[in-house]
Write a protein that holds these residues in place. Structure first.
Motif, PDB file in Angstrom:
ATOM      1  N   VAL A 184      43.008  42.076  49.856  1.00  0.00           N
ATOM      2  CA  VAL A 184      42.425  43.202  49.121  1.00  0.00           C
ATOM      3  C   VAL A 184      40.995  42.881  48.700  1.00  0.00           C
ATOM      4  CG1 VAL A 184      42.634  44.664  47.066  1.00  0.00           C
ATOM      5  CG2 VAL A 184      44.674  43.945  48.312  1.00  0.00           C
ATOM      6  N   VAL A 185      40.119  43.872  48.874  1.00  0.00           N
ATOM      7  CA  VAL A 185      38.729  43.795  48.418  1.00  0.00           C
ATOM      8  C   VAL A 185      38.468  45.001  47.529  1.00  0.00           C
ATOM      9  CG1 VAL A 185      36.307  43.777  49.106  1.00  0.00           C
ATOM     10  CG2 VAL A 185      38.006  42.590  50.504  1.00  0.00           C
ATOM     11  N   ARG A 186      37.854  44.764  46.371  1.00  0.00           N
ATOM     12  CA  ARG A 186      37.540  45.888  45.492  1.00  0.00           C
ATOM     13  C   ARG A 186      36.069  45.882  45.125  1.00  0.00           C
ATOM     14  NH1 ARG A 186      37.147  45.218  39.916  1.00  0.00           N
ATOM     15  NH2 ARG A 186      37.421  43.084  39.166  1.00  0.00           N
ATOM     16  N   CYS A 232      31.195  43.025  45.607  1.00  0.00           N
ATOM     17  CA  CYS A 232      32.635  43.233  45.761  1.00  0.00           C
ATOM     18  C   CYS A 232      33.368  41.939  45.409  1.00  0.00           C
ATOM     19  CB  CYS A 232      32.980  43.660  47.189  1.00  0.00           C
ATOM     20  SG  CYS A 232      32.205  45.198  47.713  1.00  0.00           S
ATOM     21  N   GLU A 233      34.669  42.068  45.207  1.00  0.00           N
ATOM     22  CA  GLU A 233      35.506  40.921  44.882  1.00  0.00           C
ATOM     23  C   GLU A 233      36.669  40.861  45.859  1.00  0.00           C
ATOM     24  OE1 GLU A 233      36.423  39.194  40.640  1.00  0.00           O
ATOM     25  OE2 GLU A 233      37.899  40.744  41.129  1.00  0.00           O
ATOM     26  N   ARG A 237      40.477  46.548  52.598  1.00  0.00           N
ATOM     27  CA  ARG A 237      41.169  45.341  53.052  1.00  0.00           C
ATOM     28  C   ARG A 237      40.353  44.630  54.127  1.00  0.00           C
ATOM     29  NH1 ARG A 237      46.183  44.672  51.127  1.00  0.00           N
ATOM     30  NH2 ARG A 237      47.182  46.464  50.095  1.00  0.00           N
ATOM     31  N   THR A 260      39.725  34.486  43.659  1.00  0.00           N
ATOM     32  CA  THR A 260      38.823  35.617  43.884  1.00  0.00           C
ATOM     33  C   THR A 260      37.451  35.093  44.293  1.00  0.00           C
ATOM     34  OG1 THR A 260      38.199  35.676  41.541  1.00  0.00           O
ATOM     35  CG2 THR A 260      40.028  37.092  42.238  1.00  0.00           C
ATOM     36  N   ARG A 292      38.938  50.369  46.714  1.00  0.00           N
ATOM     37  CA  ARG A 292      39.542  49.197  47.337  1.00  0.00           C
ATOM     38  C   ARG A 292      39.563  49.324  48.858  1.00  0.00           C
ATOM     39  NH1 ARG A 292      42.775  46.057  43.753  1.00  0.00           N
ATOM     40  NH2 ARG A 292      42.907  46.955  41.660  1.00  0.00           N
ATOM     41  N   MET A 314      37.328  51.357  52.921  1.00  0.00           N
ATOM     42  CA  MET A 314      36.469  51.634  51.770  1.00  0.00           C
ATOM     43  C   MET A 314      35.021  51.675  52.237  1.00  0.00           C
ATOM     44  SD  MET A 314      36.106  47.969  49.770  1.00  0.00           S
ATOM     45  CE  MET A 314      34.596  48.431  48.926  1.00  0.00           C
ATOM     46  N   HIS A 341      38.496  52.794  40.656  1.00  0.00           N
ATOM     47  CA  HIS A 341      38.741  51.684  41.563  1.00  0.00           C
ATOM     48  C   HIS A 341      38.507  52.119  43.013  1.00  0.00           C
ATOM     49  CE1 HIS A 341      40.229  48.844  38.640  1.00  0.00           C
ATOM     50  NE2 HIS A 341      41.007  49.780  38.117  1.00  0.00           N
TER      51      HIS A 341
END
Length: 473
Positions: free
Chosen positions: A96-98, A58-59, A36, A67, A34, A50, A32
């Motif tokens: 949050v962005v992952r 990205c999500e 922000r 999302t 991640r 990140m 993961h």
């Protein structure tokens, strides 16, 4: 075999291609990553904490639980800049962005024929996706230049003006240049219905929402839709989604080509693809150049069109529509594409006003592969037709006011005599499609017919003998 045995028999699962699977595993995200949301400017999102490569997906997880898929389009210092692939809602600082994947991927396969999907490969027709699809990268490298056999086989389009005077080959790339409302969509529908290609992929990039179903029912028809895959990203979608639709359609066409098929790719329009990339480029901080287009636009255009063409396995014959601004065929996108493509088809607004359908100005159009696709008899007929059209255009003003006197110049007399028969041959209704062998045979016969010049009938007022119209060209 008994009934019970047949009832419980299961077909073996279809395994994906080994090379594509290896590539997917190599580029997959195994842990993961991640960050922000740090800033929001217009339609771009700046992320802190990140890093991710350009083109990564990205999500973003909003404060309301929704999302949103985004794509990395650049950097501001060390912070990635994202463009949303979907509409943004409830975005707050600190959300949050992952990282989802290093690049955009879609599912492809022959069972997609007869389906309408979006830029991500998801169905828009309310049906689930088939289970036998293979996952591939949407943005692939073009074939190597030495892996491209010469274009030496014609592709039937069913349009007489193209099959005779602008013959298209399997693996050729042509542009359809026209202003708005001149008939690009109608011509694309004729190409889809009359083409001899095995598979058809249609990308509708930046079109009006109402045009999608109208194109499917009126222009494409049931027969054309049955062997087609339609990728849609309408004008209200975010710019990143409109750009992705062109890559998705090209990737689907490439998958069919790798299966050994002859594919017809219709992209409407590449101008709106360039406009969407202009939005992304300017949002990422690129400097505007010609007419506000940043350098990334002129870098992406060759990447897009070079992915089409012929390889040792199959072929992608591509028609890219170019929406010229103000009917200016020398505007930046049109000018760049003329140098990248293997030919151009110019649609003329004046011909459309005269109900000359399709309104192809054959004198201003060119197929660079035509000399390698036709025999000497057909080449002679094409040259003769162009001579007649150019002679008439050169003397159109004199002819229209009756100032030209018959017998003054044999070439002009022949051009006037052939005017009607050629106009009748080059015009056809949208539902009227002619096989290429019939079109070429009738065209050769027409050009070999002895020209009969009507005797001159002098008039005291030259205007009484005026011959209407600019006509064909």
């Amino acid at each position: 075999m008994t009934l019970s045995e047949t009832s419980f028999r299961m077909d073996p699962p279809l395994l994906p291609d080994l090379k594509s699977t290896e590539e997917i595993i190599r580029n997959s995200v195994t842990h993961h990553i991640r960050g922000r949301v740090a800033a929001l400017a217009g339609e771009t999102i700046e992320i802190a904490g990140m890093t991710a490569p350009v083109g990564a997906v990205c999500e973003l997880m909003g404060s309301d639980g929704t999302t949103t898929r985004c794509r990395v389009i650049g950097f501001n210092g060390v912070c990635p800049v994202l463009a949303p692939l979907q509409r943004l809602s409830c975005v707050s600082a600190g959300d949050v962005v992952r990282l989802v994947d290093q690049s955009a991927k879609i599912r492809v396969g022959s069972s997609l024929c007869g389906r309408v999907i979006d830029a991500f490969g998801q169905p828009l027709d309310g049906k689930p996706l088939p289970r036998d699809l293979t996952l591939v990268d949407a943005d692939r490298q073009p074939p190597d230049s030495l892996d491209r056999p010469p274009i030496d086989q014609p592709l039937q389009t069913g349009v007489r003006a193209i099959d005779t005077m602008l013959t298209c080959g399997r693996g050729q790339r042509l542009g359809i240049f026209a202003g708005s409302g001149v008939g690009k969509s109608t011509l694309l529908g004729m190409l889809a219905r009359g083409s001899s290609a095995d598979r058809i992929v249609i990308a509708m990039v930046g079109e009006r929402g109402r045009e999608v179903k109208e194109f499917l029912s009126r222009c494409l028809g049931d027969a054309g839709f049955a062997r087609s895959v339609v990728v849609v990203a309408t004008s209200d979608r975010p710019a990143a989604q409109r750009v992705s639709a062109a890559w998705t359609a090209t990737a689907i066409a490439e998958s069919f080509r790798d299966e050994g098929k002859d594919v017809l790719l219709l992209l409407d329009s590449v101008t709106r693809f360039a406009m969407a990339q202009r939005e992304l480029g300017l949002s990422a901080g690129e400097p505007p150049t010609t007419r506000g287009y940043p350098p990334s636009v002129f870098n992406m255009l060759p990447r897009l069109v070079e992915r089409s063409g012929r390889t040792s396995r199959g072929s992608i014959t591509a028609f890219y529509t170019v929406l010229v601004e103000g009917d200016d065929n020398n505007e930046p996108i049109a000018d760049a594409l003329r140098g990248l493509l293997d030919g151009h088809i110019m649609l003329d607004r004046e011909l459309a006003a005269e109900s000359h359908w399709p309104p192809i100005n054959v004198l201003e159009s060119l197929s660079r592969s035509q000399p390698h696709l036709i025999d000497q008899e057909m080449a002679t007929a094409t040259a003769t037709a162009r001579q007649h059209l150019s002679e008439y255009r050169r003397h159109a003003d004199l002819i229209s006011i009756g100032a030209y006197r018959g017998g003054t110049d044999p070439r002009v007399d022949a051009a006037i005599a052939m005017r009607g028969p050629m106009k009748q041959f080059l015009t056809q209704q949208a539902g009227e499609l002619t096989p290429i062998d019939q079109s070429q045979a009738a065209f050769i016969q027409l050009m070999q017919t002895p020209v009969v010049v009507a005797p001159e009938n002098p008039a005291t007022n030259p205007g009484e003998e005026s011959i209407p119209g600019e006509g064909i060209a």
